[in-house]
Write a protein that holds these residues in place. Structure first.
Motif, PDB file in Angstrom:
ATOM      1  N   UNK A  75       0.838  -1.202   0.000  1.00 50.83           N
ATOM      2  CA  UNK A  75       0.000   0.000   0.000  1.00 50.83           C
ATOM      3  C   UNK A  75       0.876   1.257   0.000  1.00 50.83           C
ATOM      4  N   UNK A  76       1.958   1.200   0.764  1.00 48.90           N
ATOM      5  CA  UNK A  76       2.859   2.350   0.820  1.00 48.90           C
ATOM      6  C   UNK A  76       3.517   2.613  -0.522  1.00 48.90           C
ATOM      7  N   UNK A  77       3.924   1.556  -1.213  1.00 49.55           N
ATOM      8  CA  UNK A  77       4.540   1.704  -2.524  1.00 49.55           C
ATOM      9  C   UNK A  77       3.534   2.232  -3.550  1.00 49.55           C
ATOM     10  N   UNK A  78       2.302   1.787  -3.445  1.00 50.73           N
ATOM     11  CA  UNK A  78       1.262   2.264  -4.370  1.00 50.73           C
ATOM     12  C   UNK A  78       1.050   3.760  -4.203  1.00 50.73           C
ATOM     13  N   UNK A  79       1.068   4.220  -2.972  1.00 51.19           N
ATOM     14  CA  UNK A  79       0.897   5.651  -2.711  1.00 51.19           C
ATOM     15  C   UNK A  79       2.073   6.445  -3.267  1.00 51.19           C
ATOM     16  N   UNK A  80       3.276   5.909  -3.107  1.00 48.60           N
ATOM     17  CA  UNK A  80       4.453   6.593  -3.646  1.00 48.60           C
ATOM     18  C   UNK A  80       4.426   6.609  -5.172  1.00 48.60           C
ATOM     19  N   UNK A  81       4.072   5.484  -5.783  1.00 46.50           N
ATOM     20  CA  UNK A  81       4.044   5.404  -7.236  1.00 46.50           C
ATOM     21  C   UNK A  81       2.978   6.313  -7.831  1.00 46.50           C
ATOM     22  N   UNK A  82       1.896   6.501  -7.101  1.00 48.26           N
ATOM     23  CA  UNK A  82       0.798   7.336  -7.596  1.00 48.26           C
ATOM     24  C   UNK A  82       1.236   8.780  -7.811  1.00 48.26           C
ATOM     25  N   UNK A  83       2.230   9.250  -7.061  1.00 45.51           N
ATOM     26  CA  UNK A  83       2.691  10.631  -7.206  1.00 45.51           C
ATOM     27  C   UNK A  83       3.213  10.852  -8.622  1.00 45.51           C
ATOM     28  N   UNK A  84       4.143  10.011  -9.031  1.00 47.23           N
ATOM     29  CA  UNK A  84       4.713  10.122 -10.362  1.00 47.23           C
ATOM     30  C   UNK A  84       3.708   9.738 -11.439  1.00 47.23           C
ATOM     31  N   UNK A  85       2.948   8.676 -11.203  1.00 47.69           N
ATOM     32  CA  UNK A  85       1.993   8.216 -12.209  1.00 47.69           C
ATOM     33  C   UNK A  85       0.999   9.310 -12.578  1.00 47.69           C
ATOM     34  N   UNK A  86       0.527  10.049 -11.584  1.00 45.04           N
ATOM     35  CA  UNK A  86      -0.454  11.103 -11.853  1.00 45.04           C
ATOM     36  C   UNK A  86       0.169  12.261 -12.607  1.00 45.04           C
ATOM     37  N   UNK A  87       1.415  12.604 -12.276  1.00 44.61           N
ATOM     38  CA  UNK A  87       2.103  13.689 -12.976  1.00 44.61           C
ATOM     39  C   UNK A  87       2.398  13.302 -14.423  1.00 44.61           C
ATOM     40  N   UNK A  88       2.807  12.064 -14.634  1.00 42.29           N
ATOM     41  CA  UNK A  88       3.081  11.585 -15.987  1.00 42.29           C
ATOM     42  C   UNK A  88       1.804  11.579 -16.820  1.00 42.29           C
ATOM     43  N   UNK A  89       0.710  11.076 -16.245  1.00 41.36           N
ATOM     44  CA  UNK A  89      -0.569  11.039 -16.970  1.00 41.36           C
ATOM     45  C   UNK A  89      -1.015  12.448 -17.338  1.00 41.36           C
ATOM     46  N   UNK A  90      -0.812  13.378 -16.433  1.00 39.60           N
ATOM     47  CA  UNK A  90      -1.161  14.779 -16.682  1.00 39.60           C
ATOM     48  C   UNK A  90      -0.403  15.316 -17.891  1.00 39.60           C
ATOM     49  N   UNK A  91       0.875  14.979 -17.969  1.00 38.85           N
ATOM     50  CA  UNK A  91       1.711  15.441 -19.074  1.00 38.85           C
ATOM     51  C   UNK A  91       1.385  14.691 -20.363  1.00 38.85           C
ATOM     52  N   UNK A  92       1.118  13.414 -20.269  1.00 40.35           N
ATOM     53  CA  UNK A  92       0.758  12.637 -21.462  1.00 40.35           C
ATOM     54  C   UNK A  92      -0.509  13.177 -22.114  1.00 40.35           C
ATOM     55  N   UNK A  93      -1.424  13.694 -21.312  1.00 36.21           N
ATOM     56  CA  UNK A  93      -2.687  14.215 -21.825  1.00 36.21           C
ATOM     57  C   UNK A  93      -2.587  15.669 -22.281  1.00 36.21           C
ATOM     58  N   UNK A  94      -1.379  16.217 -22.264  1.00 35.69           N
ATOM     59  CA  UNK A  94      -1.163  17.621 -22.591  1.00 35.69           C
ATOM     60  C   UNK A  94      -0.749  17.790 -24.050  1.00 35.69           C
ATOM     61  N   UNK A  95      -1.292  18.822 -24.693  1.00 36.83           N
ATOM     62  CA  UNK A  95      -0.859  19.199 -26.034  1.00 36.83           C
ATOM     63  C   UNK A  95       0.177  20.312 -25.975  1.00 36.83           C
ATOM     64  N   UNK A  96      -0.077  21.283 -25.103  1.00 37.70           N
ATOM     65  CA  UNK A  96       0.821  22.438 -24.964  1.00 37.70           C
ATOM     66  C   UNK A  96       1.222  22.601 -23.509  1.00 37.70           C
ATOM     67  N   UNK A  97       2.510  22.538 -23.257  1.00 38.42           N
ATOM     68  CA  UNK A  97       3.058  22.714 -21.919  1.00 38.42           C
ATOM     69  C   UNK A  97       3.572  24.144 -21.783  1.00 38.42           C
TER      70      UNK A  97
END
Length: 208
Positions: A75-97
């Motif tokens: 559970x602790x690792x999932x919480x840590x991984x979610x930090x990066x996963x959410x930021x990456x998904x945010x960027x993947x869904x971006x057209x203009x940064x």
């Protein structure tokens, strides 16, 4: 840009310790406001303030969580991984940064570096090949609104420009444009801000 939906998904990333009062924040927000006003397509904006919601320095435990298969994480690792996963998904869904970039002691803010450390992920945003690393986030544009107290553009003291070009290219973003607002701690501040706003118009013309 998302051609099928004709939507420009814009991610605005700021990191000024002065928050809304920071020159880089003010100018990057103005750029996005102008983009929304001029765009012929719908602009969806996501804003991330790395000073207000600061990321901690990357640790081995967090990186280890990425490297652990999702079905084997604690559970602790999932919480840590979610930090990066959410930021990456945010960027993947971006057209203009759009990045509001202040200069602190000749470099980027440490909070921004913490963001970079989490969106540069082997096998996800770049991959290693026999010819070297290849970025996986192709087809995106990046606009850097760089605000500095002194005058550094084009000099050896400008450590930001090449670094940002390199790190964004590393993950596949090679269409990068800069808007410089320099000398903001000098007597000609207002004149220099006006010059930056004029540069915004030139960049907007290339985007629309």
């Amino acid at each position: 840009m998302s051609a099928a939906s004709e939507i420009n998904n814009v991610l605005l990333v700021n990191s000024s310790i002065n928050g809304k009062l920071g020159n880089s924040n003010i100018l990057s927000h103005e750029f996005v406001t102008r983009l929304k006003g001029k765009a012929k397509t719908q602009v969806n904006l996501v804003s991330r303030d790395l000073s207000q919601d600061a990321l901690p320095h990357l640790t081995q435990a967090e990186m280890g969580a990425w490297m652990t298969p999702a079905n084997e994480r604690t559970d602790g690792q999932s919480q840590l991984a979610d930090i990066s996963d959410s930021l990456v998904a945010e960027l993947q869904n971006t057209d203009t940064l759009v990045i509001g970039m202040p200069m602190y002691n000749f470099g980027i803010p440490s909070t921004f570096k913490a963001w970079i450390d989490r969106i540069a992920r082997a096998g996800i945003t770049f991959k290693y090949t026999e010819q070297g690393p290849v970025g996986l986030l192709e087809g995106k544009k990046a606009i850097i609104v760089a605000a500095r107290g002194g005058m550094y553009q084009g000099t050896p003291k400008d450590s930001q420009t090449q670094y940002l070009k390199d790190v964004l290219a590393f993950i596949g973003i090679t269409d990068v444009q800069f808007i410089y607002a320099e000398g903001l701690a000098m007597p000609a501040k207002e004149e220099n801000i006006l010059g930056a706003k004029q540069a915004m118009d030139v960049v907007l013309e290339s985007l629309i």
